[in-house]
Structure formats: C-alpha cells, structure tokens
Design a protein around this motif. Structure first.
Motif, mmCIF file in Angstrom:
data_model
loop_
_atom_site.group_PDB
_atom_site.id
_atom_site.type_symbol
_atom_site.label_atom_id
_atom_site.label_comp_id
_atom_site.label_asym_id
_atom_site.label_seq_id
_atom_site.Cartn_x
_atom_site.Cartn_y
_atom_site.Cartn_z
ATOM 1 N N GLU A 88 85.424 146.723 22.414
ATOM 2 C CA GLU A 88 86.631 146.395 21.644
ATOM 3 C C GLU A 88 86.366 146.284 20.146
ATOM 4 O O GLU A 88 87.292 146.088 19.372
ATOM 5 C CB GLU A 88 87.232 145.090 22.171
ATOM 6 C CG GLU A 88 87.882 145.269 23.542
ATOM 7 C CD GLU A 88 88.257 143.947 24.177
ATOM 8 O OE1 GLU A 88 88.129 142.916 23.483
ATOM 9 O OE2 GLU A 88 88.654 143.954 25.344
ATOM 10 N N MET A 89 85.100 146.381 19.744
ATOM 11 C CA MET A 89 84.789 146.292 18.313
ATOM 12 C C MET A 89 85.258 147.532 17.580
ATOM 13 O O MET A 89 85.360 148.610 18.156
ATOM 14 C CB MET A 89 83.261 146.209 18.116
ATOM 15 C CG MET A 89 82.682 144.857 18.291
ATOM 16 S SD MET A 89 80.933 144.980 17.924
ATOM 17 C CE MET A 89 80.398 143.461 18.639
ATOM 18 N N PRO A 90 85.501 147.403 16.276
ATOM 19 C CA PRO A 90 85.767 148.600 15.462
ATOM 20 C C PRO A 90 84.553 149.521 15.486
ATOM 21 O O PRO A 90 83.413 149.048 15.623
ATOM 22 C CB PRO A 90 86.003 148.041 14.064
ATOM 23 C CG PRO A 90 86.366 146.616 14.266
ATOM 24 C CD PRO A 90 85.664 146.168 15.494
ATOM 25 N N GLU A 91 84.828 150.804 15.332
ATOM 26 C CA GLU A 91 83.776 151.813 15.463
ATOM 27 C C GLU A 91 82.610 151.589 14.500
ATOM 28 O O GLU A 91 81.441 151.758 14.854
ATOM 29 C CB GLU A 91 84.398 153.191 15.224
ATOM 30 C CG GLU A 91 83.410 154.327 15.266
ATOM 31 C CD GLU A 91 84.070 155.633 14.882
ATOM 32 O OE1 GLU A 91 85.151 155.923 15.426
ATOM 33 O OE2 GLU A 91 83.509 156.346 14.035
ATOM 34 N N LYS A 92 82.943 151.158 13.285
ATOM 35 C CA LYS A 92 81.881 151.045 12.262
ATOM 36 C C LYS A 92 80.877 149.937 12.608
ATOM 37 O O LYS A 92 79.759 149.948 12.107
ATOM 38 C CB LYS A 92 82.496 150.809 10.882
ATOM 39 C CG LYS A 92 83.267 149.517 10.733
ATOM 40 C CD LYS A 92 83.813 149.440 9.308
ATOM 41 C CE LYS A 92 84.589 148.143 9.109
ATOM 42 N NZ LYS A 92 85.132 148.047 7.756
ATOM 43 N N TYR A 93 81.283 148.967 13.425
ATOM 44 C CA TYR A 93 80.350 147.933 13.871
ATOM 45 C C TYR A 93 79.719 148.291 15.218
ATOM 46 O O TYR A 93 78.592 147.926 15.512
ATOM 47 C CB TYR A 93 81.061 146.585 13.996
ATOM 48 C CG TYR A 93 81.659 146.114 12.679
ATOM 49 C CD1 TYR A 93 80.881 146.083 11.525
ATOM 50 C CD2 TYR A 93 82.975 145.692 12.601
ATOM 51 C CE1 TYR A 93 81.425 145.648 10.324
ATOM 52 C CE2 TYR A 93 83.522 145.264 11.402
ATOM 53 C CZ TYR A 93 82.747 145.254 10.271
ATOM 54 O OH TYR A 93 83.262 144.827 9.088
ATOM 55 N N ARG A 94 80.503 148.972 16.052
ATOM 56 C CA ARG A 94 80.037 149.232 17.408
ATOM 57 C C ARG A 94 78.833 150.186 17.432
ATOM 58 O O ARG A 94 77.841 149.928 18.103
ATOM 59 C CB ARG A 94 81.197 149.816 18.235
ATOM 60 C CG ARG A 94 80.838 150.022 19.684
ATOM 61 C CD ARG A 94 82.034 150.449 20.515
ATOM 62 N NE ARG A 94 82.507 151.761 20.115
ATOM 63 C CZ ARG A 94 83.725 152.003 19.661
ATOM 64 N NH1 ARG A 94 84.581 151.021 19.511
ATOM 65 N NH2 ARG A 94 84.089 153.223 19.342
ATOM 66 N N LEU A 95 78.957 151.288 16.685
ATOM 67 C CA LEU A 95 77.888 152.289 16.742
ATOM 68 C C LEU A 95 76.542 151.752 16.236
ATOM 69 O O LEU A 95 75.517 151.938 16.915
ATOM 70 C CB LEU A 95 78.303 153.531 15.954
ATOM 71 C CG LEU A 95 79.164 154.527 16.728
ATOM 72 C CD1 LEU A 95 79.422 155.766 15.882
ATOM 73 C CD2 LEU A 95 78.511 154.921 18.033
ATOM 74 N N PRO A 96 76.489 151.073 15.080
ATOM 75 C CA PRO A 96 75.184 150.519 14.659
ATOM 76 C C PRO A 96 74.630 149.540 15.675
ATOM 77 O O PRO A 96 73.413 149.525 15.937
ATOM 78 C CB PRO A 96 75.519 149.809 13.338
ATOM 79 C CG PRO A 96 76.728 150.500 12.834
ATOM 80 C CD PRO A 96 77.504 150.889 14.038
ATOM 81 N N LEU A 97 75.510 148.725 16.271
ATOM 82 C CA LEU A 97 75.026 147.744 17.243
ATOM 83 C C LEU A 97 74.437 148.435 18.472
ATOM 84 O O LEU A 97 73.354 148.074 18.949
ATOM 85 C CB LEU A 97 76.184 146.826 17.665
ATOM 86 C CG LEU A 97 75.780 145.649 18.544
ATOM 87 C CD1 LEU A 97 74.998 144.626 17.732
ATOM 88 C CD2 LEU A 97 77.012 144.985 19.162
ATOM 89 N N VAL A 98 75.154 149.448 18.966
ATOM 90 C CA VAL A 98 74.676 150.147 20.169
ATOM 91 C C VAL A 98 73.380 150.900 19.871
ATOM 92 O O VAL A 98 72.424 150.858 20.665
ATOM 93 C CB VAL A 98 75.765 151.105 20.692
ATOM 94 C CG1 VAL A 98 75.192 152.049 21.754
ATOM 95 C CG2 VAL A 98 76.927 150.316 21.267
ATOM 96 N N LEU A 99 73.332 151.585 18.752
ATOM 97 C CA LEU A 99 72.161 152.416 18.453
ATOM 98 C C LEU A 99 70.943 151.567 18.077
ATOM 99 O O LEU A 99 69.840 151.837 18.517
ATOM 100 C CB LEU A 99 72.486 153.395 17.315
ATOM 101 C CG LEU A 99 73.508 154.467 17.656
ATOM 102 C CD1 LEU A 99 73.845 155.302 16.427
ATOM 103 C CD2 LEU A 99 72.994 155.369 18.767
#
Lengths: 162, 364
Positions: free
Chosen positions: A106-117
């Motif tokens: 549910e996070m915004p994309e700009k936070y989600r991708l760095p967190l996942v990667l």
C-alpha cells in the motif's frame, strides 16, 4: 544456439528474483508476477538483447518490469485484485508477514521499490540507486521514510507520509 | 504488531525476502514460459500463431478486457432502445413535420388553389350532397391530397376564374401566419381535390346567390394538430381562416373520438376574443358570452353579442378540455363545430353544418 541459451540462462538466474520481487510488489499476486516476469525475460531472449554491464541490465530490467506492471495495474480489473499469497501458512508469523506485505504493497511507489530492493532483497544503496536511476542519498531518505511509514502502519496508524 | 515487536523489524524484512523470492519450481516455470514465448514470438509471427502459455488468470483478464468495449456498446444501445420504447411518446414527429413542409410548399406556389376556396364556398350552398362528400372525404391523408391538388390544379384555375370572390379569398389567405397557413392549406388542398370531381356535375352558375349565409368549410377554422396523453388537460386554440359572416353568431364546439362518436372530451371552459369588421373596413372587439354549460360541458358555446356581423381573422377561441382517462394510444379526437346545439350533442354524422378539423392524437 546452445551457447546463447546458456548465457541467457545465467542471465536469468542472476536476475530472476529481482524481476519477480518488483513485479510482486506491484501486482500483489503471485501468478501475475510470474507471468509478468516471463514476459520481460521473453523480450530479452527474443530480441537477443545485450547489456553493457550488470548495472545496465538491472536498470533495464527494473524499468521494463515496472512499465509492464504499471500497464496492468492501471486497468480496473487488475486494480481490484488484491491477493497476496499465503503460502498455505496460518501461524502467527505468517500473519505478521502477511500484514507487513500488505503494508508494503500500500506504500507509494517511490518508497516501496527502494524498500523492497534494498531492505528486503539485500541490494546495496548504491546498487538500488543505479537500478532506479537516482541518487544514493535519495534512496537512503526514501528507505528511512518507508520504514517509518511501515512502522506507523503496523501500529494501526494511517499512512500520512506520502 | 506492536512497537515492541518492531525491534526485530529488520528480521521481519529479511524474512520477507522468502516471500519476494521464487522457489525452484517457480523459477523453472518462468524460465520455460519465457523461452516458449521468445521462440513463438520469433517463429509464430510468420506462422500466424498466438502467444501461448499465459496463466489462467491473465487469460481471463485479457478476455474481460477485450470484451468490455463491445459489451459497453451493446449495453448503451439496449438502454437507449428501452428508454425510447418506454419513455418517449410514440408519435412520429418526423412524419408530421414532413407533411407540414409539403403542404406549405403547395401554399406558396399555388395562388389558384386558394382562390378555389371562395368558389367552393359558393358552390356548396346549393348542394347538400356536395357537403356530405366534403365531410366524408376530408379525412384523407395530407400526402394524398397534395398530390391530387397538383393534378387538379389546371382544372381549378379555369373554374376559379368564374368565381366572383377570387381576389378577396386569395388576399385573406395570404395574411395567415406560417403555422396557420400550414393548417389552412392542409384542408384547402383536400377541398380542392374534391372540387374537381364535384364541379363536373354542379354548375358554377349557382355561385353567389346564397353567399350571405353563414357557412363553415374545413378551411374556415383550424386548430393545430396535437399529441396528448390520456387524462391530460389541454387548451385548444381555434382561429378563423378567413373573415366569416355569422348570422346567429353562435358556435358550438365538441371534441369527439373519431372511432367512438358517442365519446367526447369534457370541455371545462371556453373563452373567446372575437373581432368584427366595422362598416369602414376596420375591426373592433366584440363582447362575447363565456362558457355555456351544455350537457355536462361536453359541448361548449360562444356567442358574439353583435350578431349578424363579419368576424375577422383576428378572432381567437380558447377551449380548455380534458382527454378521457380511458383513451387508448392511437385514438384520434377531432374538434367539431356546429351552428346549432341540436347537432352538437348528437352523434349524427350528417349534421348540416358539422365540420371537423385538427387531429388530437392520444399517445402513450
């Protein structure tokens, strides 16, 4: 032909998890993530793409899978699918994992991708910054904010940090 | 999950790595699909093959996405059709407007047609049989009468030259407004057509002997065609098509169902603005009596006080009527004018001065 296939198999082994993780973070559905990943690799195999470096191929793959996922997610049918995989587990740990995955999704994309990667997949800040074609400091800031959002979300608060 | 648990936040994120990582089966499945798609992409383009091995959920998704625009179009068309069928009045407005146009064309191009009104009026005095013919045939459609009028034009031109009131009649018709002209000519053309057949047996030598009598033809009064609903209350506006001489100055109106002569619409009120022609050729308003209750107001009467005068085309009569609630779709009501009350209430189809004009169609 066989040599080429071997080299692409190595390419696939190197990047399969990266592509799948990005796809899953967008699509929130295991089968769709697989399908999207297969599409991206099929394009590389079919067009016999070659890359200058590891960083280049990662950046290309992240961009390609992100664009495909965006195309799918913006469709109304896909946007209503909200089915994170359970993996058949029902213990407390599985529930916690599921909650965390929902919060990340549910996070915004700009936070989600760095967190996942970076935080989940274990890539370094520098590697993540190259994949997402931005600065290291930006990635650091976004990961920090993503963790904050995640913490707040899991405590029961709303995501106001976007 | 509480804050205390988040002390192990990084451990949880590490545990998530398993969720975001493909197992061996997934890896081999994705790789196999990727190769299949790549190979079929190369060879299948030439062979015309579709790309296979999509996941079931993706195939369902694609099917729905592709079918959606067509389904939306069909839904819109169906909704429009249902709306048009159930909600819109079932009257063919196009037909009416086309008819009106055709008739007005006839008016603008044929002065000779209008002059025949005068000659017809005079001829009519001497022959009851002729009046019957006019009344019974006046229901023919406009398109038919227009055609007939054109074919009879040459005949009427010669006959009209013998009529003494030719100039007067044509001048009067030209003063009628656009809508009025349409209505007037609708009936005028039908009259013209009949004259061609009648004048072969009735000589024009009987011309003006009885022209002073009050006489009503289809062309003298008119109301607009209307579409109404059952139970609806409407106001009918009746106008004079020409200056008319009224001996008794009494007019009885009935709105009658053309299929069931015993059924009439209730008339609530009648009002009139009547103007008469003065001796010096001007006009002045005449005092009129209001509605006269006549048989539960199924017929209404207006009386001009002056009597024996020429009523001008400025005169207007308003009738407030209610269409019966049990009227059916397709029923046609026509306004009828009588000079004598004994004809007004009877369903006798051969009333001496009975005339019909205006189609009040029931829809819905």
């Amino acid at each position: 032909m066989e040599d080429q296939r071997d080299s692409y198999s190595q390419f696939y082994e190197r990047n399969a998890n990266l592509v799948y993780a990005v796809a899953l973070s967008y699509l929130r559905h295991r089968e769709d993530a697989e399908d999207c990943s297969a599409d991206v690799f099929a394009q590389v195999f079919e067009q016999k793409l070659t890359f200058e470096s590891i960083e280049h191929e990662r950046a290309w793959l992240v961009t390609a899978v992100r664009n495909r996922c965006r195309n799918r997610v913006k469709h109304w049918f896909q946007s209503r699918r909200d089915e994170m995989p359970e993996n058949g587990r029902s213990d407390e740990a599985a529930v916690q994992l599921r909650m965390t995955m929902d919060a990340i999704a549910e996070m915004p994309e700009k936070y989600r991708l760095p967190l996942v990667l970076c935080a989940v997949q274990g890539y370094s800040t520098a590697e993540t910054a190259k994949m997402l074609q931005t600065n290291e400091s930006t990635i650091t800031t976004r990961i920090s904010r993503a963790r904050k959002i995640l913490r707040k979300k899991l405590e029961g608060g709303e995501m106001n940090e976007a | 999950m509480k804050r205390d648990d988040l002390t192990n936040e990084q451990e949880i994120l590490n545990a998530l790595k398993n969720e975001y990582t493909m197992d061996a089966n997934q890896r081999s499945r994705v790789l196999e699909n990727a190769w299949k798609r790549a190979e079929n992409g190369e060879q299948g383009i030439a062979a015309g093959k579709l790309r296979p091995s999509r996941s079931p959920s993706y195939r369902i998704h694609e099917s729905v996405r592709r079918a959606l625009p067509l389904a939306a179009c069909i839904a819109v068309v169906l909704a429009g059709g249902l709306f048009a069928y159930y909600k819109l009045p079932r009257v063919n407005e196009t037909q009416i407007s086309e008819t009106t146009t055709a008739v007005s064309d006839t008016v603008s191009t044929s002065d000779t047609t209008t002059t025949t009104i005068a000659s017809l009026t005079t001829v009519k005095q001497g022959s009851d049989a002729f009046r019957t013919t006019v009344n019974s045939e006046s229901r023919t459609t406009v398109s038919e009468t227009t055609t007939t009028a054109e074919s009879a034009e040459s005949t009427m031109t010669t006959q009209a030259s013998a009529a003494e009131t030719e100039a007067e009649a044509s001048a009067e018709v030209q003063t009628v407004g656009t809508t009025a002209a349409t209505m007037l000519t609708t009936t005028t053309t039908s009259t013209t057509a009949k004259t061609t057949t009648t004048t072969t047996t009735t000589t024009t030598t009987t011309t003006t002997e009885k022209s002073e009598e009050f006489i009503v033809t289809d062309a003298d009064l008119y109301v607009p065609n209307m579409s109404v609903y059952a139970g609806e209350q409407i106001t009918l506006t009746v106008r004079f098509g020409r200056n008319m001489e009224f001996a008794g100055a009494q007019m009885y109106f009935v709105l009658r169902d053309q299929n069931l002569p015993n059924r009439m619409a209730q008339i609530h009120a009648i009002r009139a603005d009547i103007y008469e022609q003065t001796a010096d050729g001007g006009t002045q308003q005449v005092e009129t009596l209001g509605a006269v209750d006549h048989g539960q107001m199924l017929a209404a009467c207006v009386t001009a006080q002056s009597g024996n005068s020429i009523l001008t085309t400025e005169s207007v009569i308003y009738l407030d009527v209610t269409i019966p609630k049990d009227a059916q779709n397709g029923d046609i009501y026509r306004l009828e004018l009588f000079e004598d009350s004994k004809y007004a209430m009877a369903d006798d189809q051969t009333g001496l001065f009975r005339t019909q004009f205006g189609d009040i169609k029931v829809v819905g």
